[in-house]
Motif scaffolding. Structure first.
Motif, PDB file in Angstrom:
ATOM      1  N   VAL A  74       0.732  -1.236  -0.111  1.00 43.27           N
ATOM      2  CA  VAL A  74      -0.043  -0.200  -0.029  1.00 43.27           C
ATOM      3  C   VAL A  74       0.876   1.203   0.150  1.00 43.27           C
ATOM      4  O   VAL A  74       0.417   2.357  -0.234  1.00 43.27           O
ATOM      5  CB  VAL A  74      -0.987  -0.037   1.062  1.00 43.27           C
ATOM      6  CG1 VAL A  74      -1.995  -1.026   1.121  1.00 43.27           C
ATOM      7  CG2 VAL A  74      -0.198  -0.063   2.449  1.00 43.27           C
ATOM      8  N   ARG A  75       2.148   1.132   0.292  1.00 40.65           N
ATOM      9  CA  ARG A  75       3.261   2.065   0.140  1.00 40.65           C
ATOM     10  C   ARG A  75       3.418   2.566  -1.195  1.00 40.65           C
ATOM     11  O   ARG A  75       3.983   3.477  -1.433  1.00 40.65           O
ATOM     12  CB  ARG A  75       4.407   1.998   1.029  1.00 40.65           C
ATOM     13  CG  ARG A  75       4.028   1.942   2.504  1.00 40.65           C
ATOM     14  CD  ARG A  75       5.089   1.696   3.403  1.00 40.65           C
ATOM     15  NE  ARG A  75       5.419   0.222   3.426  1.00 40.65           N
ATOM     16  CZ  ARG A  75       6.165  -0.372   3.982  1.00 40.65           C
ATOM     17  NH1 ARG A  75       6.883   0.231   5.078  1.00 40.65           N
ATOM     18  NH2 ARG A  75       6.551  -1.737   3.888  1.00 40.65           N
ATOM     19  N   ASP A  76       3.027   1.675  -2.263  1.00 40.27           N
ATOM     20  CA  ASP A  76       3.299   2.002  -3.868  1.00 40.27           C
ATOM     21  C   ASP A  76       1.975   2.562  -4.300  1.00 40.27           C
ATOM     22  O   ASP A  76       1.322   1.775  -4.769  1.00 40.27           O
ATOM     23  CB  ASP A  76       3.496   0.538  -4.363  1.00 40.27           C
ATOM     24  CG  ASP A  76       3.978   0.622  -5.741  1.00 40.27           C
ATOM     25  OD1 ASP A  76       3.928   1.723  -6.337  1.00 40.27           O
ATOM     26  OD2 ASP A  76       4.526  -0.308  -6.224  1.00 40.27           O
ATOM     27  N   LEU A  77       2.030   3.728  -4.319  1.00 46.19           N
ATOM     28  CA  LEU A  77       0.678   4.498  -4.814  1.00 46.19           C
ATOM     29  C   LEU A  77       0.653   3.979  -6.353  1.00 46.19           C
ATOM     30  O   LEU A  77      -0.600   3.789  -6.615  1.00 46.19           O
ATOM     31  CB  LEU A  77       1.088   5.670  -4.961  1.00 46.19           C
ATOM     32  CG  LEU A  77      -0.215   6.774  -5.355  1.00 46.19           C
ATOM     33  CD1 LEU A  77      -1.492   6.497  -4.689  1.00 46.19           C
ATOM     34  CD2 LEU A  77       0.043   8.299  -5.293  1.00 46.19           C
ATOM     35  N   ASN A  78       1.506   4.236  -7.242  1.00 44.49           N
ATOM     36  CA  ASN A  78       1.041   3.694  -8.655  1.00 44.49           C
ATOM     37  C   ASN A  78       0.521   2.512  -8.924  1.00 44.49           C
ATOM     38  O   ASN A  78      -0.274   2.368  -9.646  1.00 44.49           O
ATOM     39  CB  ASN A  78       2.354   4.145  -9.302  1.00 44.49           C
ATOM     40  CG  ASN A  78       2.925   5.400  -9.877  1.00 44.49           C
ATOM     41  OD1 ASN A  78       1.927   6.559  -9.483  1.00 44.49           O
ATOM     42  ND2 ASN A  78       4.072   5.722  -9.656  1.00 44.49           N
ATOM     43  N   ASN A  79       0.971   1.400  -8.255  1.00 45.98           N
ATOM     44  CA  ASN A  79       0.566   0.028  -8.302  1.00 45.98           C
ATOM     45  C   ASN A  79      -0.658   0.025  -7.606  1.00 45.98           C
ATOM     46  O   ASN A  79      -1.713  -0.778  -8.392  1.00 45.98           O
ATOM     47  CB  ASN A  79       1.676  -0.908  -7.506  1.00 45.98           C
ATOM     48  CG  ASN A  79       1.357  -2.483  -7.946  1.00 45.98           C
ATOM     49  OD1 ASN A  79       0.893  -2.520  -9.086  1.00 45.98           O
ATOM     50  ND2 ASN A  79       1.679  -3.148  -7.047  1.00 45.98           N
TER      51      ASN A  79
END
Length: 359
Positions: A74-79
């Motif tokens: 969830v720390r990977d915004l684009n994914n």
């Protein structure tokens, strides 16, 4: 019987065919929620890291073959944006959920629990099909005064002593800010937070949690080690808050402005019990000479000693009510782990318990 007459059920009809997105679907609560939703005919997409334990409920229920499962942080915004784009209803469960772990890794705890919430809400802003978001936090988000006379209501101050509890209070504040700043206070999309007590149930294998520790001890034929026998918690079976989350999401879709706020889902007051009483009940149901040993650690990090929720708002407005008392919750949990120990059909026992709870 009077309470049962105004008790509401989760609507199977409502969930059939709905596109549901769940963060943290590989965790304990996320797996139970994913299983229940797919049984009702929802189209479930999960987004999470690999299951946090071995064994784990996600794999034991073979959920990878039953829902669409995406690997991601969830720390990977684009994914996150790629996977949430077609959802109608979002449940945000992804978190670092263990108090003791938060003392060891406070930075990971805050980045996951706070920035993870920000990323989820930011990703949802680009979603054109979205109707409702339920951010699952915790009863520990309140500024806890350790007073047995107080059952916290939704308008009590946020706080939290340890990094986990505090990060969840931050997640609550972030959600409120986004709701008011970017979602026009729930005018079109309903956004709510859900705060539940200590959940128990089959399939939890986490470290430093009471019931999994009990289960591991008795399966090895060892005594259960009790750290904090006097700590009092609002114990409830995992299906209790999950039913609340589902009812809340239904209500957010029909009346977003009315239901966009914080909600408590806790057990009845008499089910806020000391740890030792829960362990004694577990041992009684497990049988086979199951026993425990108290080992207090005076140097252990701080954990709340007393915590209780007031769930009258959910009971009044959602017609949600606790159905299983703490005794039944422990019995159902032991029943599940017995099937696990005997290598039985875990999908079947999980489905049967949902049906038993749901009526």
């Amino acid at each position: 019987m009077e309470g049962l007459e105004i008790m509401r059920n989760v609507s199977n009809r409502f969930w059939k065919g709905k596109n549901v997105f769940i963060t943290g679907h590989t965790g304990f609560k996320g797996s139970w929620l994913s299983f229940w939703l797919q049984e009702m005919g929802a189209h479930v997409t999960g987004y999470a890291l690999e299951p946090p334990t071995q064994p784990n409920l996600f794999n034991l229920l073979k959920l990878k073959s039953k829902i669409k499962s995406a690997h991601g942080d969830v720390r990977d915004l684009n994914n996150l944006k790629k996977h949430v784009k077609n959802a109608e209803i979002v449940f945000h469960l992804a978190a670092q959920p263990i108090v003791l772990e938060s003392y060891k890794n406070p930075i990971d705890t805050y980045t996951t629990n706070v920035m993870g919430t920000i990323n989820l809400l930011e990703a949802c802003r680009e979603n054109k099909t979205l109707k409702a978001i339920v951010n699952v936090t915790t009863d520990k988000c309140y500024e806890n005064r350790e007073n047995p006379q107080i059952a916290y209501k939704e308008n009590e101050p946020m706080g939290g002593f340890d990094p986990y509890s505090n990060s969840k209070a931050c997640s609550e504040l972030v959600t409120d800010s986004y709701r008011r700043s970017f979602y026009k206070s729930g005018e079109k999309i309903g956004i709510a937070t859900a705060r539940a007590g200590n959940v128990i149930g089959g399939g939890d294998f986490a470290a430093d949690r009471l019931i999994p520790d009990c289960m591991r001890g008795v399966m090895k034929g060892e005594k259960i080690i009790v750290r904090n026998p006097d700590s009092t918690r609002p114990w409830q079976h995992v299906l209790e808050p999950l039913a609340g989350y589902l009812m809340l999401a239904e209500s957010l879709c029909t009346s977003p402005k009315e239901f966009s706020s914080g909600w408590n889902f806790g057990p009845k007051e008499k089910d806020a019990k000391p740890v030792l009483e829960i362990i004694e009940t577990f041992c009684k149901f497990w049988g086979n000479d199951a026993g425990y040993e108290i080992k207090r650690n005076p140097n252990a990090p701080h954990e709340a000693g007393y915590l209780k929720l007031n769930s009258s708002k959910a009971q009044r407005k959602l017609l949600w009510k606790p159905r299983w008392n703490s005794l039944t919750a422990v019995r159902k949990t032991v029943e599940w782990y017995k099937v696990y120990q005997e290598k039985g059909n875990l999908s079947e026992i999980t489905s049967r318990q949902i049906e038993s709870y749901h009526g």
